[in-house]
Design an enzyme around this catalytic site. Structure first.
Site, PDB file in Angstrom:
ATOM      1  N   ASP A   9      -3.481   5.121   9.078  1.00 52.93           N
ATOM      2  CA  ASP A   9      -2.115   4.443   9.232  1.00 52.93           C
ATOM      3  C   ASP A   9      -1.829   4.559  10.510  1.00 52.93           C
ATOM      4  O   ASP A   9      -2.622   5.017  11.741  1.00 52.93           O
ATOM      5  CB  ASP A   9      -1.164   5.045   8.263  1.00 52.93           C
ATOM      6  CG  ASP A   9      -0.296   4.015   7.646  1.00 52.93           C
ATOM      7  OD1 ASP A   9      -0.039   2.783   8.264  1.00 52.93           O
ATOM      8  OD2 ASP A   9       0.410   4.030   6.613  1.00 52.93           O
ATOM      9  N   ASP A  44       3.174  -4.744   5.436  1.00 50.83           N
ATOM     10  CA  ASP A  44       2.961  -4.155   3.976  1.00 50.83           C
ATOM     11  C   ASP A  44       3.388  -5.323   3.001  1.00 50.83           C
ATOM     12  O   ASP A  44       4.266  -6.098   3.239  1.00 50.83           O
ATOM     13  CB  ASP A  44       3.923  -2.908   3.858  1.00 50.83           C
ATOM     14  CG  ASP A  44       3.393  -1.709   4.118  1.00 50.83           C
ATOM     15  OD1 ASP A  44       2.501  -1.545   5.073  1.00 50.83           O
ATOM     16  OD2 ASP A  44       3.941  -0.611   3.849  1.00 50.83           O
TER      17      ASP A  44
END
Ligand code: GLA
Length: 402
Positions: free
Chosen positions: A167, A225
């Protein structure tokens, strides 16, 4: 749920031809890389649990069990991936990552062994930053990999990890190329095959560099997201579909994980979501808790004909050939010379849509076969698709000249 009969019966008339074979030759450039991974298929807990307490070792073991009993493994789903919040708040005395003893009392290595005993593969999460993305609690976050790449990659390899989602949070604005290259190199140095799934949300246009040397990641997120809404799915689809030329066999655009089954969209919308991801050769990572999945959602995830489009070994992401008046037509050349075609109605009203063989990239032919991948039926026709699509619905076909 109305998976069936959502189109006007008998109205399908299709046409395709032949040019199938000649048109796809360009995509064969990837053919040399026989062992390059196809888009990853599996499970990740994040979309269903986030960091809530229900995310723990028992859940992940239960998911692995269900992979077998529900037929997900047979359908090609392979990875069982653990997302953020698995780690303990601190590294150990030697600076190594360790599992949160409350959530994962048996440790990560034992969990990986359990997954492997099922014939599945195991994935883990970290961030190319000082700590991971989950908001800091008590002024501390879960430790990230920045500056610890070699040690962390060695830890992952020692736990028999097969996949790393890496990430982008708390990255101190260190250059993304360096951050992701450092981890890619560290993973390679372990000599264990670890699938490298970059998750920097498309911020640094990873499609331009992440799949090529020296990073050579297997996939990179192209967007922020996803959430479990039609609006979010649609937005992400539109961002990802235009990046088709940057995907290649073994190196995939990643528009984020699936929301199918999480309850925020209708089954018609989930069917569109799944089909769009498949024709974009996207990772198919189930994001719902499959221990509790409803039959209708499972039926979508187990559509082997749609999965075959995603997993086609030619390795070409579908190309959008029309985006007009809320109708999207996407065409994906397949290794056997056929073409997958998706016709998607993003609008809030039913639409009669027509697609010509020419638009699909095919010469007119007297007869061709059109397989409907949701109705599981065959038709033959003269070179056109006509279909009535309810609001937010998709139709998906595989067209061949035999
Ligand atoms: C970021 C990622 C998500 C998820 C969370 C975990 O937002 O993009 O997919 O991994 O972090 O905190």
């Amino acid at each position: 749920m109305k998976l069936k009969n959502h189109r006007r019966a008998g109205w399908l008339r299709t046409a395709v031809s032949f040019a199938v074979v000649s048109v796809i030759s360009a995509g064969a450039a990837a053919a040399g890389a026989a062992s390059a991974p196809l888009p990853q298929m599996g499970f990740n807990n994040w979309n269903s649990t986030h960091c809530r307490d229900e995310f723990d070792e028992a859940m992940i073991r239960g998911v692995a069990d269900k992979f077998i009993s529900l037929g997900l493994k047979d359908a090609g789903y392979t990875y069982v991936n653990v997302d953020d919040c698995w780690a303990n708040w601190q590294r150990d005395k030697d600076g190594a990552l360790q599992a949160n003893p409350k959530r994962f009392p048996g440790g990560i290595k034992a969990l990986a062994a359990y997954i492997h005993e099922h014939g599945l593969k195991f994935g883990l999460y970290s961030s190319a930053g000082t700590s991971t993305c989950e908001p800091l609690q008590e002024n501390r976050g879960f430790p990230g990999g920045l500056g610890h790449e070699k040690q962390d990659a060695a830890t992952f390899a020692s736990w028999d990890v097969d996949y790393l989602k890496y990430d982008n949070c708390n990255n101190n604005k260190v250059d993304a190329h360096k951050r992701y290259l450092d981890m890619a190199n560290a993973l390679r140095a372990t000599h264990r095959q670890i699938f490298f799934s970059m998750c920097e949300w498309g911020e640094n246009k990873p499609w331009l560099w992440a799949g090529k040397p020296p990073v050579s990641a297997q996939s990179w997120r192209t967007t922020g997201d996803i959430t479990d809404t039609y609006a979010s799915m649609l937005k992400i689809f539109k961002q990802n579909v235009v990046l088709d030329k940057y995907a290649s066999l073994g190196h995939w655009n990643d528009p984020d994980m699936l929301e199918v089954g999480n309850g925020g969209m209708t089954d018609v919308e989930y069917q569109s979501h799944f089909s769009l991801w498949a024709i974009m050769a996207s990772p198919l990572l189930v994001g719902t808790d499959i221990r509790k999945i409803k039959p209708d959602a499972l039926q979508i995830l187990l559509n082997k004909e749609v999965i075959a489009v995603d997993q086609d070994p030619l390795g070409v992401q579908g190309k959008q050939v029309r985006d007009a008046d809320g109708i999207h037509v996407i065409v994906k050349p397949m290794k056997d010379g056929s073409r997958a075609v998706a016709v998607f109605n993003e609008t809030d009203a039913a639409v009669d849509a027509s697609v010509t063989a020419k638009e699909i990239g095919l010469k007119a032919a007297a007869k061709y076969k059109v397989r409907d991948l949701w109705q599981h039926s065959d038709a033959s026709g003269d070179g056109s698709i006509k279909v009535n699509l309810p609001a937010h619905a998709i139709a998906m076909y595989r067209i061949s000249n035999n």
